[in-house]
Design an enzyme around this catalytic site. Structure first.
Site, PDB file in Angstrom:
ATOM      1  N   GLY A   1      25.189   0.618 -31.618  1.00 47.36           N
ATOM      2  CA  GLY A   1      26.568  -0.172 -31.791  1.00 47.36           C
ATOM      3  C   GLY A   1      27.479  -0.052 -30.311  1.00 47.36           C
ATOM      4  O   GLY A   1      28.070  -0.473 -29.902  1.00 47.36           O
ATOM      5  N   GLY A   2      27.340   0.690 -29.292  1.00 45.61           N
ATOM      6  CA  GLY A   2      27.482   1.640 -28.521  1.00 45.61           C
ATOM      7  C   GLY A   2      28.240   0.177 -27.492  1.00 45.61           C
ATOM      8  O   GLY A   2      29.725   0.026 -27.263  1.00 45.61           O
ATOM      9  N   LYS A   3      27.206  -1.055 -27.212  1.00 44.94           N
ATOM     10  CA  LYS A   3      27.448  -1.678 -26.011  1.00 44.94           C
ATOM     11  C   LYS A   3      28.205  -2.945 -26.984  1.00 44.94           C
ATOM     12  O   LYS A   3      29.049  -3.412 -26.276  1.00 44.94           O
ATOM     13  CB  LYS A   3      26.313  -2.482 -25.250  1.00 44.94           C
TER      14      LYS A   3
ATOM     15  N   CYS B   1      17.131   1.410 -20.195  1.00 46.59           N
ATOM     16  CA  CYS B   1      17.559   3.069 -19.139  1.00 46.59           C
ATOM     17  C   CYS B   1      16.783   3.954 -18.456  1.00 46.59           C
ATOM     18  O   CYS B   1      16.740   5.069 -18.027  1.00 46.59           O
ATOM     19  CB  CYS B   1      18.534   4.029 -20.144  1.00 46.59           C
TER      20      CYS B   1
ATOM     21  N   ASP C   1      18.467  -5.541 -34.711  1.00 47.25           N
ATOM     22  CA  ASP C   1      17.756  -4.173 -34.899  1.00 47.25           C
ATOM     23  C   ASP C   1      17.018  -4.500 -36.024  1.00 47.25           C
ATOM     24  O   ASP C   1      17.212  -4.595 -36.836  1.00 47.25           O
ATOM     25  CB  ASP C   1      18.890  -3.104 -34.085  1.00 47.25           C
TER      26      ASP C   1
ATOM     27  N   ASP D   1      18.949  -5.445 -24.025  1.00 44.64           N
ATOM     28  CA  ASP D   1      19.238  -3.991 -23.563  1.00 44.64           C
ATOM     29  C   ASP D   1      17.716  -3.443 -23.405  1.00 44.64           C
ATOM     30  O   ASP D   1      17.914  -2.710 -25.224  1.00 44.64           O
ATOM     31  CB  ASP D   1      20.295  -2.944 -24.815  1.00 44.64           C
TER      32      ASP D   1
ATOM     33  N   CYS E   1      18.408  -5.494 -29.836  1.00 47.24           N
ATOM     34  CA  CYS E   1      17.987  -4.455 -30.052  1.00 47.24           C
ATOM     35  C   CYS E   1      19.661  -3.151 -29.789  1.00 47.24           C
ATOM     36  O   CYS E   1      19.724  -2.554 -28.711  1.00 47.24           O
ATOM     37  CB  CYS E   1      16.909  -4.145 -28.636  1.00 47.24           C
TER      38      CYS E   1
END
Length: 400
Positions: free
Chosen positions: A264-266, A381, A284, A328, A260
Site C-alpha cells: 500500500g505505499g502508492k 520498476c 492484490d 503498477d 497490484c
C-alpha cells in the site's frame, strides 16, 4: 553477538537457503539487541557483500590456492564479507576486520582460521596489485566483474546506452540508497515533520520532491519505534515510487482502482492526494500483503481504501468504470538494483520476455476499467523497453 557474526548468519541464509536479503535482514535485526550503529553496520555488510559478490569472488579466486567451491560455507562467507570491508569500507581498520574474521573462523577448525588469516593479510598487502579482466579484450567481462553485475545485464545495457552511460549506471547501482520517508499530508507537512523527527534525534532534510519527501541523515533508533511513526506522520518509501501517484493525480471524491497494490505505499499516497475523500479499491493476489495495507491505512488515518484479494483477470468483468486506474505491474525489477541487493543475482534474461507478456495482458485488462476521459497509469520498476514502452505501444496499437 557481534554485527559481523549476525551479518554472516544472514548471508548464509541468502546464499545457501535462497532467502530474500531484505526479509532475512529485517528478521535478524528485529530480534537482535545491537546498538543502532551496529545495526547499520549489519545492513551495510549484508547488502554490500551481496551487491559486490561477483567482484569479491574474482578477488578471492586470485588469492585462493584451492577451488572456491571446496571451502566450507561459513568460511567462504567470512572471507567475502571480510574482503568487502577491506576493499570497500575504508573507515574500518584492516586489523580489526582480519582479527574478527579469524575469531569467527575458529569454530571451523585451526586450518580454517589459518586460511582466513593468511589470505586476508595477503590481500591487504597486495591490494594495489589486484588485476581485473582486460577491458581492451572484453569490455563486458571487465564491467561485469569490476562493477559486480551479471554479464547479460551489462551486455544489454552497453548495446542500448553505450560504454560510459552503462558504466555510470553500474556504479550507481552499487551505491547505498538513501533512506527517505513520505510526509503524510493528511496529518502534517514537511517542515513540521522535520521538526518532530529532530525532537526524536533524527536529522532530516528536504528530499527531491520537496513538499512530499524527507531524506533522513541520522537514525538513533529504528524508524518503527519513533513516536512520529506510531502517530502515522510518515510512510517509509523511496522517492521514485512517490512520483507515480503524483503523476496519476486523482481528484477528491473520485473512484480509483489500484491493481497490484502490495502493502500500500502508492495506495495510501493516492488517498492522501484525494484528501481521504472518494473511494480507492486496492487489489492484490496475496492476503498477507492486503493485511499490511490495512494496517498502514489505520496508522496513517486513511478510511477510503477498500482492499480486495483476487486475480486481476478474474476481477475485471464485475467492476464499474473508474475515474483513475493504476497498474503498477510485476516486472524484472532492473531499475531498483540499488535498493534490492540480491535482485541482480536472481534474475535471468529470459524473465524479461515472460514479464512483458504478462504485463501486456494485465494492461489490456486494466484498460477496460477506465471510464471515457479517465486516466490509466502503467508503471514498472524496470529499465527494459520490452517491459515499458513496448507494452504501452502494443496497447495503443490494439486500441488506436
Amino acid at each position: 553477538m557481534t554485527a559481523r557474526n549476525l551479518a554472516v548468519q544472514v548471508l548464509l541464509q541468502v546464499f545457501y537457503e535462497s532467502a530474500y536479503a531484505n526479509l532475512a535482514l529485517e528478521k535478524a535485526l528485529k530480534y537482535c539487541s545491537l546498538a543502532p550503529r551496529d545495526r547499520g553496520l549489519v545492513t551495510e555488510l549484508v547488502n554490500g557483500t551481496i551487491r559486490m559478490k561477483k567482484h569479491l569472488d574474482w578477488v578471492l579466486d586470485l588469492f585462493l590456492a584451492t577451488k572456491r567451491r571446496q571451502l566450507e560455507r561459513r568460511v567462504y562467507v567470512i572471507l567475502i564479507l571480510s574482503l568487502y570491508q577491506l576493499l570497500f569500507l575504508e573507515r574500518v581498520p584492516a586489523y580489526a576486520v582480519i582479527n574478527e574474521a579469524v575469531e569467527m573462523a575458529r569454530s571451523e577448525g585451526k586450518g580454517a582460521s589459518g586460511l582466513v588469516n593468511g589470505l586476508l593479510r595477503n590481500v591487504e598487502r597486495s591490494r594495489d596489485q589486484i588485476t581485473y579482466p582486460d577491458p581492451s579484450r572484453d569490455i563486458v567481462s571487465y564491467l561485469a566483474v569490476f562493477y559486480s553485475h551479471p554479464e547479460w545485464m551489462v551486455s544489454r545495457w552497453i548495446d542500448r546506452y553505450g560504454y560510459e552511460d552503462t558504466r555510470k549506471l553500474l556504479a550507481f547501482n552499487n551505491q547505498s540508497p538513501p533512506l527517505t520517508v513520505r510526509v503524510n499530508r493528511l496529518k502534517t507537512n514537511a517542515s513540521e515533520l522535520a521538526a518532530r523527527l529532530d525532537a526524536e534525534g533524527v536529522k532530516a532534510r528536504a528530499g527531491k520532491i520537496s513538499d512530499t519527501s524527507l531524506l533522513l541523515e541520522s537514525l538513533p533508533t529504528p524508524l518503527s519505534e519513533l513516536q512520529a511513526y506510531s502517530e502515522g506522520l510518515f510512510y517509509i518509501q523511496g522517492e521514485s515510487t512517490m512520483l507515480i501517484p503524483l503523476c496519476l493525480a486523482p481528484r477528491p471524491d473520485s473512484l480509483v482502482y489500484d491493481f497490484c497494490c502490495g502493502v500500500g505505499g502508492k495506495t495510501t499516497h493516492l488517498a492522501e492526494l484525494m484528501g481521504d475523500r472518494g473511494k480507492i479499491v486496492a487489489f492484490d493476489l496475496y492476503r498477507h500483503k492486503l493485511e499490511l495495507l490495512e494496517q498502514n491505512c489505520r496508522r496513517l488515518g486513511i478510511s477510503i481504501v477498500e482492499s480486495r484479494q483476487g486475480d486481476l483477470f478474474d476481477l475485471i468483468p464485475e467492476l464499474t468504470e473508474a475515474d483513475a486506474v493504476l497498474l503498477d505491474a510485476p516486472c524484472s525489477g532492473l531499475g531498483v538494483l540499488r535498493s534490492r541487493a540480491d535482485l541482480r543475482w536472481r534474475k535471468k534474461e529470459e524473465d524479461i520476455a515472460l514479464m512483458s507478456e504478462l504485463q501486456s495482458r494485465m494492461l489490456e485488462q486494466a484498460a477496460r476499467t477506465v471510464r471515457p476521459g479517465g486516466k490509466l497509469l502503467y508503471s514498472t520498476c524496470s529499465l527494459e523497453p520490452e517491459e515499458n514502452q513496448e507494452v504501452v505501444r502494443e496497447l495503443r496499437d490494439r486500441h488506436p
